[in-house]
Design a protein around this motif. Sequence first.
Motif, short mmCIF file in Angstrom:
data_model
loop_
_atom_site.label_atom_id
_atom_site.label_comp_id
_atom_site.label_asym_id
_atom_site.label_seq_id
_atom_site.Cartn_x
_atom_site.Cartn_y
_atom_site.Cartn_z
N LEU A 1 -10.17 4.43 9.26
CA LEU A 1 -10.19 5.31 8.09
C LEU A 1 -10.79 6.67 8.45
O LEU A 1 -10.30 7.72 8.03
CB LEU A 1 -11.01 4.68 6.97
CG LEU A 1 -10.29 3.61 6.19
CD1 LEU A 1 -11.27 2.82 5.34
CD2 LEU A 1 -9.22 4.22 5.30
N TYR A 39 -6.74 -11.19 4.59
CA TYR A 39 -7.62 -10.01 4.64
C TYR A 39 -7.41 -9.24 5.94
O TYR A 39 -7.44 -8.01 5.96
CB TYR A 39 -9.09 -10.43 4.50
CG TYR A 39 -9.36 -11.15 3.20
CD1 TYR A 39 -9.38 -10.45 2.00
CD2 TYR A 39 -9.53 -12.52 3.16
CE1 TYR A 39 -9.60 -11.10 0.80
CE2 TYR A 39 -9.74 -13.18 1.97
CZ TYR A 39 -9.77 -12.48 0.80
OH TYR A 39 -9.98 -13.13 -0.40
N TRP A 46 -2.13 -2.15 -4.92
CA TRP A 46 -3.25 -2.61 -4.08
C TRP A 46 -3.28 -4.12 -4.03
O TRP A 46 -4.06 -4.77 -4.70
CB TRP A 46 -4.57 -2.02 -4.59
CG TRP A 46 -4.56 -0.54 -4.58
CD1 TRP A 46 -4.45 0.28 -5.66
CD2 TRP A 46 -4.62 0.32 -3.43
NE1 TRP A 46 -4.44 1.59 -5.25
CE2 TRP A 46 -4.55 1.65 -3.90
CE3 TRP A 46 -4.73 0.10 -2.05
CZ2 TRP A 46 -4.57 2.75 -3.04
CZ3 TRP A 46 -4.76 1.18 -1.21
CH2 TRP A 46 -4.69 2.49 -1.71
N MET A 58 -3.64 -1.00 8.05
CA MET A 58 -4.28 0.31 8.16
C MET A 58 -4.25 0.82 9.60
O MET A 58 -4.01 2.00 9.85
CB MET A 58 -5.73 0.24 7.67
CG MET A 58 -5.88 0.05 6.17
SD MET A 58 -4.90 1.19 5.17
CE MET A 58 -5.73 2.74 5.50
N ILE A 80 -4.88 -6.50 5.91
CA ILE A 80 -5.27 -5.16 5.47
C ILE A 80 -5.68 -4.32 6.68
O ILE A 80 -5.27 -3.16 6.82
CB ILE A 80 -6.43 -5.24 4.45
CG1 ILE A 80 -6.00 -6.06 3.24
CG2 ILE A 80 -6.89 -3.85 4.04
CD1 ILE A 80 -7.14 -6.45 2.33
N ILE A 139 -4.51 -7.10 -2.62
CA ILE A 139 -5.55 -7.67 -1.74
C ILE A 139 -5.39 -9.19 -1.79
O ILE A 139 -6.27 -9.94 -1.38
CB ILE A 139 -6.97 -7.26 -2.22
CG1 ILE A 139 -6.99 -5.82 -2.68
CG2 ILE A 139 -7.99 -7.44 -1.12
CD1 ILE A 139 -6.91 -4.78 -1.62
N ASP A 190 -6.47 -3.72 -13.43
CA ASP A 190 -6.60 -3.25 -12.06
C ASP A 190 -6.07 -4.31 -11.09
O ASP A 190 -6.53 -5.44 -11.10
CB ASP A 190 -8.07 -2.93 -11.78
CG ASP A 190 -8.24 -2.28 -10.43
OD1 ASP A 190 -7.59 -1.25 -10.20
OD2 ASP A 190 -8.99 -2.82 -9.60
N PHE A 215 0.82 -1.21 0.00
CA PHE A 215 0.00 0.00 0.00
C PHE A 215 0.86 1.27 0.00
O PHE A 215 0.43 2.31 -0.47
CB PHE A 215 -0.96 0.01 1.21
CG PHE A 215 -2.19 -0.84 1.01
CD1 PHE A 215 -2.23 -1.85 0.06
CD2 PHE A 215 -3.33 -0.63 1.77
CE1 PHE A 215 -3.35 -2.63 -0.13
CE2 PHE A 215 -4.48 -1.40 1.59
CZ PHE A 215 -4.48 -2.41 0.65
N VAL A 255 -6.36 -4.57 -7.84
CA VAL A 255 -7.28 -5.02 -6.80
C VAL A 255 -8.05 -6.24 -7.28
O VAL A 255 -8.08 -7.29 -6.62
CB VAL A 255 -8.31 -3.91 -6.47
CG1 VAL A 255 -9.35 -4.43 -5.51
CG2 VAL A 255 -7.62 -2.71 -5.92
#
Lengths: 314, 351
Positions: free
Chosen positions: B334, B278, B85, B285, B281, B87, B142, B80, B144
């Motif tokens: 976020l 997952y 990205w 963050m 992530i 994932i 893309d 990131f 992602v």
Amino acid sequence: MSVVLEQIFQVGFLAAIIRIATPLAFATLGEMFSERAGVLNLGIEGIMLLSAMTGFTATSLSGSLWLGVLAAVLTGAVMGALHALFTVTLGLSQHVCGIGVTLFSSGLAYFLYRLIFGQQSVPPSIKSFETLPIPILSDLPVLGPAVFNQFSLVYMAMLAVPLAAFVLYRTPWGLSVRMVGENPRAADSAGVSVIATRFQAVILGGALMGLAGAFLSMVQFNAFTFGLVSGRGWVAIALVVFGRWDPWRSAGAALLFAFVDALQLRMQASGLGHIPYEAFLMLPFIFTIVAMAVMSRNAVAPSALLKPFRREER
Amino acid sequence: MFRLEARTSTPAWFNLALPLLAIGATLVLCSGLIALAGAGVIEAYGVMFSASLGDSYAITETLVRATPMIFTGLAVAVAFRAKFWNIGAEGQLLAGAVASCAVGAIPMPAPLAMLLMAVAGAAAGAAVALVPATLRVKFRVDDVVSSLLLNSVIFYALMALIEGPWKDSFSGYPISPPIEDSANFPVLLEGTRLHLGVVAAFLAAPLIWFLIVRTTLGFRIRVIGENPEAARYGGIHVERVLVSTALLSGALAGLAGVGEVGGVHFQVMSDISPGYGYSGIVVAMLARLNPLGVVPAAIFLAAVMTGAEAMSRATGVPAFLSDVIQGTALLAMLVALLFTAYRIRRVGVAK
């Protein structure tokens, strides 16, 4: 090869394509509306799962199938609004918010399902919709029983495609959606509320994802299972790219994917025993990745996709 | 009236305050679900805490659980940073697990076995991550979507292995044969499951921090993430750095799988990862993409997961609460990050 051709023109096979394509068409159209307005919604996978759960639960508790569909649509719309709140109002990263919405909705779906139904050895199921033959058309050979003797949600998906195209290309609101997705600054100058239009598009998109979820738990499986969506939401995002953000092409992409998926299901069943069935399960995903590689070079995404809009920032 | 006002700099204590704020908000929000399930909120959170951090054995279990998420958290943080990205940490973890399991089943001296398992697992993870990176660089696909779709492909490949050639012919269960005893990672504390991989994870975090903050590659990774045009103008080969980032990220995620095979399960099965990729992530963050912050963030999530199981047994609240907490924590973080870019100012009501 002739075996494959024979399979394709069977009523059962055509019907399977339509059945697989239906939830994908709803989901793809939903994601398309969202992205046309400039908002990538990676929450789709979780939104479909949560809607599938609420739809199934509402039907299971009330006995009414349409109440279930309504619950799923409302769930999708609410989760769409949540995603819009984060990405449109607050302007947060669309990628990470979408993943957040998916994790949150999936967690909530599992949690509530376990809370309501407990841990049962045989998962509860519902009595699904009956098929609804359309007079005259359903008497056509092959096409009739495959396409025109389907569930009402299937017909809704068929009608949703021209309707989405009409709304997007022929109505003032559709024009606003395309404007805020391409050039929000210009849209703002023309008196279009960027925030409101994006909000509406993401909510409409969420509602369509809700329909996709409802179809899975209430028509395709008649039950809610934890692997219910299993990547269909991610596939829908790829199909939007493949369909170049156009309702007709997106629906076409959904049909093409459904064809590959139905084909692999047939191949699994038709005794190609030496190939592990997982290889067939992989096939639609590999197909999607390859299709994206072929299409992405020329695909032009809405120019304001992923870009938050803040009026005071120039 | 309140309004948001742009902020030019953020005080250092924000790095600690924001995740704590997000976690606090998450626990408050999720207490509604505990109440809905008919349990006492204080009691449920109490059980969660004591079962995960309450005594030394519980702490070791939480650390063992945190280990794969430290690796996937680092994998996501690195990716990131470059705005790659990724994932796909879940699939990369599975690939790492499969590769290290294959190597671990070959008889050889212990240190060599562990080393080769790590190398094979990291290489497998990196190879998987190379796919979305190449597709993005060469075909503008893309990242992602491709990395997400790839997770399903890898999962089915793993299933094909454990239901096919690796299937336990004795019991018929879809589990791989166990790795050699000599390849089992040594346990560091008698009576616990605290294995060598845990230490490796704790060492990896400062190492990756050093790489990101102090080395040329780290600098390039940060620059292409923050401003690819400036990077290109400054003579940085953006595509090459992106691919290097993907390899590094995939290797770290692969190591998460190595730790699970060598230190916890000693074989591969379908549920070897309950979504650690997952969770990475969320971890990254919460850590604000800082490799050093990944460690406490992973420990928090591990505590939630370990604690949720005990809470479920004690109070009947479904253990899936931990999944809701993860999602909520990510969203709350976020929102909290808005405070780094804006401050809330009170302004007079316009008349």
